[in-house]
Enzyme design. Structure first.
Site, PDB file in Angstrom:
ATOM      1  CE  LYS A 155      14.903 -35.411  46.236  1.00 37.90           C
ATOM      2  NZ  LYS A 155      15.586 -36.678  46.565  1.00 37.90           N
ATOM      3  CE  LYS A 252      14.486 -42.515  49.956  1.00 39.48           C
ATOM      4  NZ  LYS A 252      15.173 -42.059  48.744  1.00 39.48           N
TER       5      LYS A 252
HETATM    6 MG   LIG Z   1      17.772 -39.139  48.872  1.00 44.41          MG
END
Ligand SMILES: [Mg+2]
Length: 340
Positions: A155, A252
């Site tokens: 990240k 997702k």
């Molecule tokens: Mg992402």
């Protein structure tokens, strides 16, 4: 059919920080659908980033209780169609938990794992990455060393993004992918991409704001690394547009409303030539066991949510150095072992 809603606070192994938020506990909601002694399970997490609260999901699920099938089980596609009439408009997280629980129950009733019911070959499954949340360089290096893995998702969105990747690269030969969670500009992305490629990064997830379509157009043409949509690709209606601006999409289950629409998005994305990834939230083994059923259909998978939490509530698939080991039970193979 009986509906039970269980709620838990999953302790996170590390404070999880991305561009938008930071947290130590992940509240999660588990839907249990029971039919003739068998139970199917599905999950949706409280996600402030998408405006999803536990109260809202519980309210939504209570509102459909009286519409659940009572005599025969319709096919999961028909069940989704019925339930989406009530649950798709607001946000689809509760619909996801319900849809996944229903598919799990469907598989358990047929005594087969979902990937078997769909006729998929699991011998070439992609491996999952392990996510390193944002922190100081030293902490990110130690988080990585704590969990030896063949593939990491890092990240980014700090003022030292390249330095982070350089420091991590000194410690491992693993493949990297990076996720900027909308933190970069077009110019930054074009400057970073060749450097990241040289450091063994395979793609960049969502560098720009979700609606910066002009910027994405430039990146798709000029970036030396593939660009994958996450925040820009939420539901089925986003796939066609993303095909013009991205090299791939990160689907997702909670964003789109479950396995049923995810299967359609995978098909549509393939037809449009997109790379297909499925991602997760920080969720228990129940959510990750559902993602595991889709693996043969995917290029990339990020389903380490159940490794990021201290999961004492559920069992199902296991992850061994990136490889998924399926449970013996039918459906998604997941079960709740603690009742909240
Ligand atoms: Mg992402």
């Amino acid at each position: 059919m009986e509906l039970h809603v269980h709620t838990f606070d999953l302790p996170l192994k590390h404070t999880f920080t991305i561009t938008h938020e930071s947290r130590d506990v992940q509240p999660t909601l588990i839907v249990e659908l029971t039919w003739h002694g068998k139970s199917g399970f599905g999950e949706a997490t409280e996600t402030p980033y998408y405006g999803v609260t536990m109260e809202k999901m519980i309210y939504q699920l209570e509102s459909i209780r009286s519409f659940l099938p009572s005599d025969i089980l319709p096919h999961p596609n028909d069940f989704w169609k019925m339930m989406s009439k009530y649950l798709l408009d607001d946000h689809p997280f509760a619909l996801c938990a319900l849809d996944v629980a229903y598919w799990d129950l469907w598989g358990k009733t047929h005594d087969k794992a979902l990937h078997q019911l769909w006729g998929l070959d699991i011998s070439q499954n992609p491996i999952t990455d392990y996510t390193i949340g944002m922190d100081t360089i030293d902490v990110m290096v130690s988080k990585m060393k704590e969990m030896p893995f063949p593939l990491y998702k890092i990240k980014l969105g700090t003022n030292q993004d390249i330095e982070i990747i350089e420091a991590l690269r000194k410690e491992t030969d693993a493949v990297f992918r990076v996720d900027a969670n909308t933190a970069w500009t077009v110019e930054q992305t074009l400057e970073f991409a060749p450097k990241l490629k040289a450091l063994g990064v395979e793609f960049i997830e969502q560098p720009l704001k979700a609606d910066n379509w002009e910027g994405m157009k430039r990146l798709k043409k000029e970036s030396v690394l593939p660009i994958i949509a996450d925040e820009s690709c939420i539901t089925e209606s986003d796939v066609a547009q993303c095909a013009e601006y991205f090299h791939g999409i990160n689907i997702k289950l909670m964003k789109c409303g479950g396995i049923t629409p995810a299967l359609r998005m995978i098909q549509q994305g393939r037809n449009l030539g997109l790379k297909i990834m499925v991602g997760c939230m920080t969720e228990s083994t129940i959510g990750c066991s559902a993602i595991a059923q889709l693996l043969p259909l995917l290029d990339y998978v990020d389903m380490d949510g159940c490794l990021l939490v201290d999961d004492k509530i559920s069992q199902g698939i296991r992850i061994d150095f990136g490889h998924v080991i399926y449970a013996k039970e039918g459906g998604t193979g997941a079960k709740l072992i603690q009742h909240g």
